[in-house]
Design a protein around this motif. Structure first.
Motif, PDB file in Angstrom:
ATOM      1  N   LEU A 200       0.825  -1.209   0.000  1.00  0.00           N
ATOM      2  CA  LEU A 200       0.000   0.000   0.000  1.00  0.00           C
ATOM      3  C   LEU A 200       0.858   1.257   0.000  1.00  0.00           C
ATOM      4  CD1 LEU A 200      -2.820  -0.988   2.536  1.00  0.00           C
ATOM      5  CD2 LEU A 200      -2.960  -0.908   0.046  1.00  0.00           C
ATOM      6  N   SER A 201       2.016   1.192   0.669  1.00  0.00           N
ATOM      7  CA  SER A 201       2.917   2.340   0.673  1.00  0.00           C
ATOM      8  C   SER A 201       3.457   2.626  -0.727  1.00  0.00           C
ATOM      9  CB  SER A 201       4.074   2.088   1.649  1.00  0.00           C
ATOM     10  OG  SER A 201       5.035   3.110   1.581  1.00  0.00           O
ATOM     11  N   CYS A 202       3.856   1.560  -1.437  1.00  0.00           N
ATOM     12  CA  CYS A 202       4.325   1.741  -2.819  1.00  0.00           C
ATOM     13  C   CYS A 202       3.199   2.266  -3.703  1.00  0.00           C
ATOM     14  CB  CYS A 202       4.856   0.420  -3.367  1.00  0.00           C
ATOM     15  SG  CYS A 202       6.335  -0.213  -2.536  1.00  0.00           S
ATOM     16  N   LEU A 203       1.987   1.765  -3.472  1.00  0.00           N
ATOM     17  CA  LEU A 203       0.842   2.237  -4.252  1.00  0.00           C
ATOM     18  C   LEU A 203       0.557   3.709  -3.981  1.00  0.00           C
ATOM     19  CD1 LEU A 203      -1.449   1.381  -6.194  1.00  0.00           C
ATOM     20  CD2 LEU A 203      -2.821   0.826  -4.179  1.00  0.00           C
ATOM     21  N   THR A 204       0.662   4.101  -2.717  1.00  0.00           N
ATOM     22  CA  THR A 204       0.437   5.505  -2.357  1.00  0.00           C
ATOM     23  C   THR A 204       1.455   6.425  -3.023  1.00  0.00           C
ATOM     24  OG1 THR A 204      -0.437   4.804  -0.211  1.00  0.00           O
ATOM     25  CG2 THR A 204       0.216   7.101  -0.419  1.00  0.00           C
ATOM     26  N   THR A 205       2.688   5.948  -3.134  1.00  0.00           N
ATOM     27  CA  THR A 205       3.751   6.782  -3.711  1.00  0.00           C
ATOM     28  C   THR A 205       3.441   7.183  -5.149  1.00  0.00           C
ATOM     29  OG1 THR A 205       5.348   5.634  -2.300  1.00  0.00           O
ATOM     30  CG2 THR A 205       6.223   6.905  -4.135  1.00  0.00           C
ATOM     31  N   TYR A 206       2.843   6.273  -5.909  1.00  0.00           N
ATOM     32  CA  TYR A 206       2.673   6.519  -7.343  1.00  0.00           C
ATOM     33  C   TYR A 206       1.235   6.853  -7.732  1.00  0.00           C
ATOM     34  CZ  TYR A 206       7.367   4.633  -7.543  1.00  0.00           C
ATOM     35  OH  TYR A 206       8.707   4.437  -7.339  1.00  0.00           O
ATOM     36  N   LEU A 207       0.318   6.833  -6.784  1.00  0.00           N
ATOM     37  CA  LEU A 207      -1.052   7.239  -7.099  1.00  0.00           C
ATOM     38  C   LEU A 207      -1.106   8.749  -7.347  1.00  0.00           C
ATOM     39  CD1 LEU A 207      -3.399   5.248  -4.661  1.00  0.00           C
ATOM     40  CD2 LEU A 207      -3.362   5.142  -7.156  1.00  0.00           C
ATOM     41  N   PRO A 208      -1.824   9.190  -8.372  1.00  0.00           N
ATOM     42  CA  PRO A 208      -1.924  10.635  -8.645  1.00  0.00           C
ATOM     43  C   PRO A 208      -3.059  11.317  -7.894  1.00  0.00           C
ATOM     44  CG  PRO A 208      -2.907   9.422 -10.451  1.00  0.00           C
ATOM     45  CD  PRO A 208      -2.396   8.392  -9.469  1.00  0.00           C
ATOM     46  N   GLN A 209      -3.693  10.625  -6.948  1.00  0.00           N
ATOM     47  CA  GLN A 209      -4.844  11.194  -6.243  1.00  0.00           C
ATOM     48  C   GLN A 209      -4.494  11.629  -4.821  1.00  0.00           C
ATOM     49  OE1 GLN A 209      -5.192   8.087  -7.750  1.00  0.00           O
ATOM     50  NE2 GLN A 209      -6.371   8.653  -9.556  1.00  0.00           N
ATOM     51  N   TRP A 210      -3.417  12.380  -4.658  1.00  0.00           N
ATOM     52  CA  TRP A 210      -3.120  12.938  -3.345  1.00  0.00           C
ATOM     53  C   TRP A 210      -4.035  14.129  -3.052  1.00  0.00           C
ATOM     54  CZ3 TRP A 210       1.387  12.323   0.121  1.00  0.00           C
ATOM     55  CH2 TRP A 210       2.049  11.119  -0.092  1.00  0.00           C
ATOM     56  N   LYS A 211      -4.379  14.871  -4.098  1.00  0.00           N
ATOM     57  CA  LYS A 211      -5.303  15.994  -3.978  1.00  0.00           C
ATOM     58  C   LYS A 211      -6.319  15.927  -5.109  1.00  0.00           C
ATOM     59  CE  LYS A 211      -2.183  19.407  -1.823  1.00  0.00           C
ATOM     60  NZ  LYS A 211      -1.628  20.788  -1.964  1.00  0.00           N
ATOM     61  N   ASN A 212      -7.556  16.262  -4.780  1.00  0.00           N
ATOM     62  CA  ASN A 212      -8.614  16.310  -5.789  1.00  0.00           C
ATOM     63  C   ASN A 212      -9.174  17.723  -5.877  1.00  0.00           C
ATOM     64  OD1 ASN A 212      -8.304  13.590  -6.237  1.00  0.00           O
ATOM     65  ND2 ASN A 212     -10.077  12.982  -5.009  1.00  0.00           N
ATOM     66  N   LEU A 213      -9.531  18.115  -7.104  1.00  0.00           N
ATOM     67  CA  LEU A 213     -10.092  19.439  -7.345  1.00  0.00           C
ATOM     68  C   LEU A 213     -11.271  19.295  -8.293  1.00  0.00           C
ATOM     69  CD1 LEU A 213      -9.877  22.524  -6.944  1.00  0.00           C
ATOM     70  CD2 LEU A 213      -8.422  22.582  -8.980  1.00  0.00           C
ATOM     71  N   ASN A 214     -12.448  19.643  -7.787  1.00  0.00           N
ATOM     72  CA  ASN A 214     -13.663  19.570  -8.593  1.00  0.00           C
ATOM     73  C   ASN A 214     -14.074  20.982  -8.982  1.00  0.00           C
ATOM     74  OD1 ASN A 214     -16.010  18.885  -9.862  1.00  0.00           O
ATOM     75  ND2 ASN A 214     -16.896  17.744  -8.136  1.00  0.00           N
TER      76      ASN A 214
ATOM     77  N   GLY B 211      -0.679  14.311  -7.707  1.00  0.00           N
ATOM     78  CA  GLY B 211       0.104  13.372  -6.922  1.00  0.00           C
ATOM     79  C   GLY B 211       1.513  13.883  -6.717  1.00  0.00           C
ATOM     80  N   LEU B 212       2.407  12.973  -6.397  1.00  0.00           N
ATOM     81  CA  LEU B 212       3.800  13.348  -6.185  1.00  0.00           C
ATOM     82  C   LEU B 212       4.575  13.443  -7.493  1.00  0.00           C
ATOM     83  CD1 LEU B 212       4.673  11.124  -3.089  1.00  0.00           C
ATOM     84  CD2 LEU B 212       3.841  13.474  -3.125  1.00  0.00           C
ATOM     85  N   TRP B 213       4.056  12.828  -8.540  1.00  0.00           N
ATOM     86  CA  TRP B 213       4.805  12.748  -9.788  1.00  0.00           C
ATOM     87  C   TRP B 213       4.105  13.417 -10.968  1.00  0.00           C
ATOM     88  CZ3 TRP B 213       9.492  10.711  -8.760  1.00  0.00           C
ATOM     89  CH2 TRP B 213       9.599   9.910  -7.610  1.00  0.00           C
TER      90      TRP B 213
ATOM     91  N   LYS C 115      -0.029  14.465 -16.869  1.00  0.00           N
ATOM     92  CA  LYS C 115       1.195  15.150 -17.286  1.00  0.00           C
ATOM     93  C   LYS C 115       2.176  15.146 -16.117  1.00  0.00           C
ATOM     94  CE  LYS C 115       2.926  19.509 -19.239  1.00  0.00           C
ATOM     95  NZ  LYS C 115       4.065  19.582 -18.307  1.00  0.00           N
ATOM     96  N   ASP C 116       3.378  14.666 -16.388  1.00  0.00           N
ATOM     97  CA  ASP C 116       4.407  14.618 -15.355  1.00  0.00           C
ATOM     98  C   ASP C 116       4.882  16.031 -15.029  1.00  0.00           C
ATOM     99  OD1 ASP C 116       4.224  11.882 -15.387  1.00  0.00           O
ATOM    100  OD2 ASP C 116       5.885  11.622 -16.789  1.00  0.00           O
ATOM    101  N   PHE C 117       5.277  16.224 -13.779  1.00  0.00           N
ATOM    102  CA  PHE C 117       5.809  17.521 -13.374  1.00  0.00           C
ATOM    103  C   PHE C 117       7.167  17.748 -14.053  1.00  0.00           C
ATOM    104  CE2 PHE C 117       3.253  16.523  -9.440  1.00  0.00           C
ATOM    105  CZ  PHE C 117       2.224  17.399  -9.762  1.00  0.00           C
ATOM    106  N   ASP C 118       7.342  18.941 -14.559  1.00  0.00           N
ATOM    107  CA  ASP C 118       8.564  19.252 -15.302  1.00  0.00           C
ATOM    108  C   ASP C 118       9.767  19.417 -14.393  1.00  0.00           C
ATOM    109  OD1 ASP C 118       7.138  19.224 -17.689  1.00  0.00           O
ATOM    110  OD2 ASP C 118       6.604  21.350 -17.516  1.00  0.00           O
TER     111      ASP C 118
END
Length: 217
Positions: free
Chosen positions: A23-37, A49-51, A65-68
């Motif tokens: 779950l920790s590895c999954l959390t690292t790469y999930l793009p849903q750390w923040k949601n904006l509606n 997410g983080l990436w 889109k990956d962070f530049d």
């Protein structure tokens, strides 16, 4: 103190730790750390997410889109990325050490003290890994709450909300801490092995036979 269910506790600790690490590895790469509606366009949901940042459309499509630049990220996301990678590395090392320290593993049966130390050290690594997961997740959640209730931001500006990855991260930290606690507890206990019991029974039987022989006239 003899622990009857020591092997069961060890396997339970390894299971909790393995689930927490996944779950920790999954959390690292999930793009849903923040949601904006967006209220102006309810058909799209922005996630961060983080990436990478993603746009989820109602039709089921998703564009990411990956962070530049790493340095262009907010401080909480920069530190969170480092801590999460550090936590995943500690969890992997804890799995390796704890696996070699299990009683059910026949390797190194004559080196029980070394296996006990490896199990204890693996449990401590899981503890640190769990805390290292909870810290960045809670930090991002705290900053999200502060931004959400910031009175200096106009009401018409959309606010970021908690993403699913935060809840997965909290669950991962909980599982890692529970698993590390179980492994550490079993490493500090002693176990009565069946071979020791058979040896003690044989020795007692020999002593009784010797006493009977001496008492005969």
């Amino acid at each position: 103190m003899a622990l009857v269910y020591r092997p069961m506790m060890q396997l339970s600790g390894m299971l909790f730790s393995l689930v927490g690490w996944i779950l920790s590895c999954l959390t690292t790469y999930l793009p849903q750390w923040k949601n904006l509606n967006l209220e102006l366009n309810e058909l799209e949901i922005w996630t961060m997410g983080l990436w990478q940042a993603c746009v989820v459309q109602e039709e089921g499509g998703i564009q990411c889109k990956d962070f530049d630049s790493f340095l262009a990220l907010p401080p909480e996301l920069r530190i969170s990325r480092i801590l999460m990678l550090f936590s995943n590395g500690l969890g992997l090392l804890g799995l390796l050490l704890s696996g070699f320290g299990l009683d059910c593993l026949k390797i190194g049966e004559r080196q029980q003290e070394q296996k006990r130390r490896m199990l204890l050290f693996g449990g401590m690594l899981f503890w640190i890994s769990g805390i290292t997961v909870i810290v960045p997740v809670s930090w991002v959640a705290h900053s999200t709450v502060q931004e959400f209730w910031d009175e200096n931001i106009p009401d018409i500006v959309p606010r970021w909300d908690f993403g699913e990855a935060l809840f997965v991260g909290w669950l991962a930290g909980f599982c890692l801490i529970v698993g590390g606690s179980l492994l550490s507890c079993t490493s500090c206990s002693t176990e009565i092995h069946p071979s020791s019991i058979r040896y003690a029974a044989t020795e007692q039987q020999d002593q009784c036979q010797h006493l009977e022989t001496e008492t005969r006239p």
